[in-house]
Design an enzyme around this catalytic site. Structure first.
Site, PDB file in Angstrom:
ATOM      1  N   SER A   5     105.219  19.791 -15.091  1.00  0.00           N
ATOM      2  CA  SER A   5     105.886  20.799 -14.269  1.00  0.00           C
ATOM      3  C   SER A   5     106.810  21.678 -15.104  1.00  0.00           C
ATOM      4  CB  SER A   5     106.665  20.127 -13.135  1.00  0.00           C
ATOM      5  OG  SER A   5     107.599  19.210 -13.644  1.00  0.00           O
TER       6      SER A   5
ATOM      7  N   HIS B  57     104.598  24.360 -16.397  1.00  0.00           N
ATOM      8  CA  HIS B  57     104.365  25.355 -15.346  1.00  0.00           C
ATOM      9  C   HIS B  57     105.551  26.289 -15.202  1.00  0.00           C
ATOM     10  CE1 HIS B  57     100.507  24.174 -13.730  1.00  0.00           C
ATOM     11  NE2 HIS B  57     100.895  22.924 -13.548  1.00  0.00           N
TER      12      HIS B  57
END
Length: 381
Positions: free
Chosen positions: A38, A41
């Site tokens: 994450s 991302h």
């Protein structure tokens, strides 16, 4: 202090002000921080991550033009306490914590918000109430895996999988590998793992997967040997017919009691539990199309793109879809205990450790599944 700051999709090491603990908070010296998918991302497309979090009711998520210190997989040692704390642990105590911070402007997800700097730094803040001391004898490298392993522990608990029900793990990145570890810790007797990467298939075996397949060569569904009649709708209908015939041979038996009783005891036909850990478009539809009837699909992988699947296929096969995210403090504490006891060993996932100066290159290196699973940051290396 030194920290890795993310802004406009770039990472840079800078001197920033050391945070001061507010009410209920503890200042910790960071010992290790894991780099999570994450985080990748958030660096690549903060706007997309922001939009996703806003739809979840989160008001202060990361934006591209903000200066954010990433890092939510935290391990550190106690330095000092803010007001309204109990001072539970002496300075120097090694601790890990849930990555949540409360300030005067609300609740924040550590490492995804300019109000809650993460662990890509020499020092950071944690909530005393959500902090747990690391038992003696647990190495920094192992204790640093508490957060990502808790994600996997939560997924396994939410699936309610039984020990004898087979599990299929699709995607053997860090979270898929963590799910395998937690499935075996839960006593699941057959865990099938599928990944395109030879390196990750090797790690899946090291984490305890009983069957590991290359989906280009062999379908994971072909490795299932299910006793229950869930391979096709006609097979399930034939099973229902034969069961009804058998019950009606004994007049005193009630069809309702037999069928409903079997359901309450979990003895009705069911497929495996699938853990979708790839997080790419098309995987959910692929699983629905290929999995046996009455399969439970637990979606762990975070796909940030628009995806599609055919509800009619899921309906006709009675597929259960369950989406999981995060964990609770009890699961976090339990996972730390499992690491400390040796019930779960995250060592196969740990493929490198870098200092703050090596974080930008580590982000690039993590794009190659043959080289790395999880890279830890030691800010003082």
């Amino acid at each position: 202090m030194k920290a890795v700051v993310c802004t406009e999709g770039e990472l840079s090491v800078r001197e920033v002000k050391t945070p001061e603990p507010g009410p209920g908070q503890v200042l910790i010296k960071v010992l290790r921080t894991g780099i999570c998918g994450s985080d990748l991302h958030a660096k690549k497309d903060a706007t997309e991550v922001n939009a996703l979090l806003l739809e979840s009711g989160y008001a202060t998520a990361i934006l591209p033009n903000q200066e954010v210190i990433l890092g939510h997989e935290l391990l550190g040692e106690v330095v000092s306490y803010g007001p309204k704390t109990r001072g539970r642990w002496a300075a120097g105590t090694t601790v890990t914590a849930l990555p949540v911070l409360q300030t005067e402007v609300g609740m924040h997800m550590t490492g995804f918000d300019s109000h809650a700097a993460g662990g890509y730094a020499e020092y950071t803040l944690v909530e005393e109430a959500l902090t747990f001391p690391v038992p003696d004898g647990v190495s920094h490298d192992k204790a640093a895996f508490t957060e990502p392993l808790t994600v996997a522990r939560h997924a396994v608990r939410r699936s309610r999988i039984g020990k004898k029900r087979p599990a299929v793990v699709i995607g053997c990145g860090p979270i898929g590998l963590a799910v395998i570890l937690m499935l075996k810790a839960a006593g699941v007797t057959k865990v099938i793992a599928s990944d395109l990467s030879p390196g990750r298939r090797k790690l899946a075996s090291q984490c305890g997967a009983d069957v590991v397949v290359d989906p280009k060569v062999q379908s994971p569904w072909d490795t299932l040997t299910l006793k229950s009649p869930v391979n096709s709708t006609p097979e399930l209908l034939a099973f229902a017919l034969e069961m009804t015939k058998a019950v009606r041979r004994i007049p005193m038996l009630s069809i309702e009691k037999i069928f409903f009783g079997a359901d309450r005891l979990g003895q009705t036909p069911s497929g495996p539990v699938v853990f979708e850990c790839a997080g790419v478009p098309g995987i959910i539809d692929h699983v629905i199309a290929n999995a046996p009837l009455r399969t439970l699909v637990t979606v762990v992988g975070m796909c940030t793109e628009v995806d599609r699947f055919r509800p009619a296929v899921a309906l006709s096969k009675e597929i259960d879809l369950r989406f999981v995210f995060g964990y609770d403090p009890a699961e976090f504490s339990q996972t730390l205990g499992m690491i400390a006891s040796g019930k779960v060993d995250p060592s196969p996932l740990h493929t490198a450790t870098v200092g703050l100066d090596g974080v930008a290159q580590a982000f690039n290196d993590l794009s190659d599944p043959e080289r790395h699973a999880k890279i830890l940051i030691d800010p003082f290396q």
